[in-house]
Design a protein around this motif. Sequence first.
Motif, short mmCIF file in Angstrom:
data_model
loop_
_atom_site.label_atom_id
_atom_site.label_comp_id
_atom_site.label_asym_id
_atom_site.label_seq_id
_atom_site.Cartn_x
_atom_site.Cartn_y
_atom_site.Cartn_z
N LYS A 537 -4.87 50.35 30.93
CA LYS A 537 -6.10 49.38 30.35
C LYS A 537 -5.63 48.48 29.48
N GLN A 538 -4.53 48.51 28.51
CA GLN A 538 -4.10 47.69 27.59
C GLN A 538 -3.41 46.65 28.53
N MET A 539 -2.54 46.91 29.20
CA MET A 539 -1.95 46.04 30.21
C MET A 539 -3.01 44.96 30.94
N HIS A 540 -4.07 45.61 31.67
CA HIS A 540 -5.22 44.66 32.07
C HIS A 540 -5.58 43.94 31.12
N ASP A 541 -5.99 44.18 29.92
CA ASP A 541 -6.63 43.51 28.96
C ASP A 541 -5.69 42.47 28.47
N ALA A 542 -4.24 42.74 28.61
CA ALA A 542 -3.11 41.55 28.03
C ALA A 542 -3.20 40.44 29.11
N ALA A 573 7.20 38.22 28.51
CA ALA A 573 8.28 39.29 28.42
C ALA A 573 7.63 40.71 28.10
N ARG A 574 6.72 40.86 26.99
CA ARG A 574 6.08 42.03 26.80
C ARG A 574 5.42 42.41 27.88
N ILE A 575 4.52 41.58 28.48
CA ILE A 575 3.83 42.16 29.64
C ILE A 575 4.42 42.76 30.63
N TYR A 576 5.67 41.97 31.22
CA TYR A 576 6.35 42.20 32.54
C TYR A 576 7.14 43.70 32.03
N ALA A 577 7.42 43.57 30.86
CA ALA A 577 8.50 44.90 30.52
C ALA A 577 7.33 46.06 30.62
N GLY A 578 6.13 45.62 30.15
CA GLY A 578 5.30 46.81 30.12
C GLY A 578 4.87 47.40 31.61
N ALA A 597 7.44 56.42 26.10
CA ALA A 597 7.93 55.06 26.03
C ALA A 597 7.08 54.11 26.66
N ALA A 598 6.38 54.30 27.80
CA ALA A 598 5.58 53.32 28.03
C ALA A 598 4.16 53.40 27.42
N GLY A 599 3.55 54.22 27.00
CA GLY A 599 2.48 54.25 26.21
C GLY A 599 2.79 53.60 24.63
N ARG A 600 3.92 53.89 24.20
CA ARG A 600 4.33 53.28 22.90
C ARG A 600 4.35 51.37 23.07
N TRP A 601 5.04 51.24 24.05
CA TRP A 601 5.20 49.79 24.46
C TRP A 601 3.89 49.14 24.66
N CYS A 602 2.81 49.75 25.29
CA CYS A 602 1.82 48.92 25.67
C CYS A 602 0.80 49.03 24.52
N SER A 603 1.07 49.90 23.72
CA SER A 603 0.15 50.06 22.56
C SER A 603 0.48 48.91 21.34
N GLY A 604 1.55 48.17 21.61
CA GLY A 604 1.87 47.27 20.70
C GLY A 604 1.07 45.86 21.01
N GLU A 605 1.28 44.59 20.54
CA GLU A 605 0.72 43.43 20.78
C GLU A 605 1.40 42.86 22.04
N LEU A 606 0.93 43.02 23.12
CA LEU A 606 1.55 42.48 24.43
C LEU A 606 1.23 41.01 24.65
#
Length: 646
Positions: A537-542, A573-578, A597-606
Amino acid sequence: MFPRRLPWWGRGATCEPWQLRRCGERCQAPRGVNTTAGQEQQVGMREKLLEEPRTPLERRETETLFQEQPEIENQYLEDALLRNYLKAHLPPQVLQEVNQDLERFGNRLLTKIQPLAWECEWNPPVFRPYDAWGQRVDRIITCSAWRRMKEIAAEEGLIAEAYERRYSNWSRMYQAVKLYLFSSSSGGFNCPLAMTDGAAKVIESLGVPGSLKNAFDHLTSRDPKKFWTSGQWMTERRGGSDVANGTETVARKQADGTYRLYGFKWFTSAADSDMALTLARVVDAEGCVKQGSSGLSLFFLKVRDEEGKLNNIQVQRLKDKLGTRQMATGELWLNGAEAQLISAEGRGVASISNMLNITRIHNVIAAVASMRRMINLSREYARRRVAFGKLLKDHPLHVQTMARMEVQTRGAFLLLMEIVRLLGLVETNMASEEDQLLLRLLVPVAKLYTGKQASAVVIEAMESFGGQGYMEDTGLPVVIRDTLVLSIWEGTTNVLSLDVLRSLTKSQGQALAVFCSAVQKKLELAASTAELGPAVKQMHDAIGRLVQFVQGAGSKGTVTMELAARDFSYSLARIYAGALLTEHVARPGAASTDISAAGRWCSGELCPVAAELRSGSYEDGAVLADSALVFGDPDLPHAGEGGSQT
């Protein structure tokens, strides 16, 4: 310089008093302290020392620090993320062969190559301009360990593997993995290998013409006696990435069709290389040269002739650098150096772009490798070091800090693997148009982002050692210094951010569309994993915010996009890495740590570019506001001006 002993993790080092595990002292720990075997040794040694008669404090000449050293083992076997990635992507037969070789290579790195790396650090190159009789010789003297690194690079096929293509499109990934393992134990030799790989790529892109076949064969040889390294001579006296306006070197055509180069190359990495690719402006019949990038052509030259004499090249000096001191970087005068034109006249920048793509990928490899090495050492230290009554690994805040570094490193690693996967497809004519567009976009994005990541992670890791992280004889400062160049070499963060914008503009928006499509496909794979629900969900929002930014910024002019270029590249970079982290979890057999790891990355500012847009960072007045903050408000008097007089 370093004392004559290997740092903590160097095998074969002489046992020092503070190497407690090797000394083997075991005593009972004081009550109230939870211990492991390593901790018992540390506490036990302290008790034993207290029991022994000691010289009065005021008469002691030296005191020794008692801490356990961290030690690394086979870095391939210890890298679970790497091994799991290869298992998930490589065909079974390829995986079996590659796995065996990488385990062997990991052992060789540990026992044979790492000691050579420290020899390279202890014995940096020396420039000797004259011989004993006053004759100009311009000798760059390198140590035997540096020369042995060159032989090892050939033996291991660190360049050849990518061009032999034994494993088809997977050959480039296999080469990248070996370079990743080699990088932190290479004693700086990863830098000349980057340019060597780039030179080979340029020649291959030209179809390996007959006049360059000998050079290509040397660059890609597995025979240590035949293997060549290459330089990349672009930076001149004006310095920087602006080669279009900064290149003054000229090329004069000779009767036999060759050219003579005249000019000053201000920054030539691996100045001891066998050959180089360089840019110059061709002098026409009227004695004029064309300015700008369209006036630049690409040339091949050998540094020395068959007798070992320099090719009308004079070494002015070697650079005194902050890091990468193991490698000779020089200032060179070209005074009629014989060279061969290998690009179409005026197409030098376009021709050398293949070299820049490869060297930027090598930059990413070095960045990820330095992060992984420092985290591995920090983790081992946390298992041994006692502070405030317990091991560092039992302090929650310390472990949280290390976990954050680990998440950053995982994202960077998967970004690297994605790039070399795409490059392998392109090199074997298996890439779609979308793959090619995505690779063109991701290379500068990954280079600029991992360069900044690496600096932050290795400095954080250094802090995890406390004061020991600042001590030269631990070897840790070497890793820090050598990492700091990665955000500068092959284009600074801002220069590459603008390159990202050019990539998008040149593709007329196709590159961004391909980027978004690739991210969406990866998220679709991850959608079936329940634990990834919030991350997806965070990725889609980003992605939505990124697209919204591009649509809005497009109507605001070029200044807005230039101001946003850096944040925009970070967002990519952040979105693609996520997306890569979530995709990695979607594979069979994913571990709970992968999900974390995936959850923590995506919870940051993407998507930081969207956040900065909301804050007004790219508005019309932002340029003036930025200038006033940095250089002072032009409407206010400077110090000493306009004050009251009495």
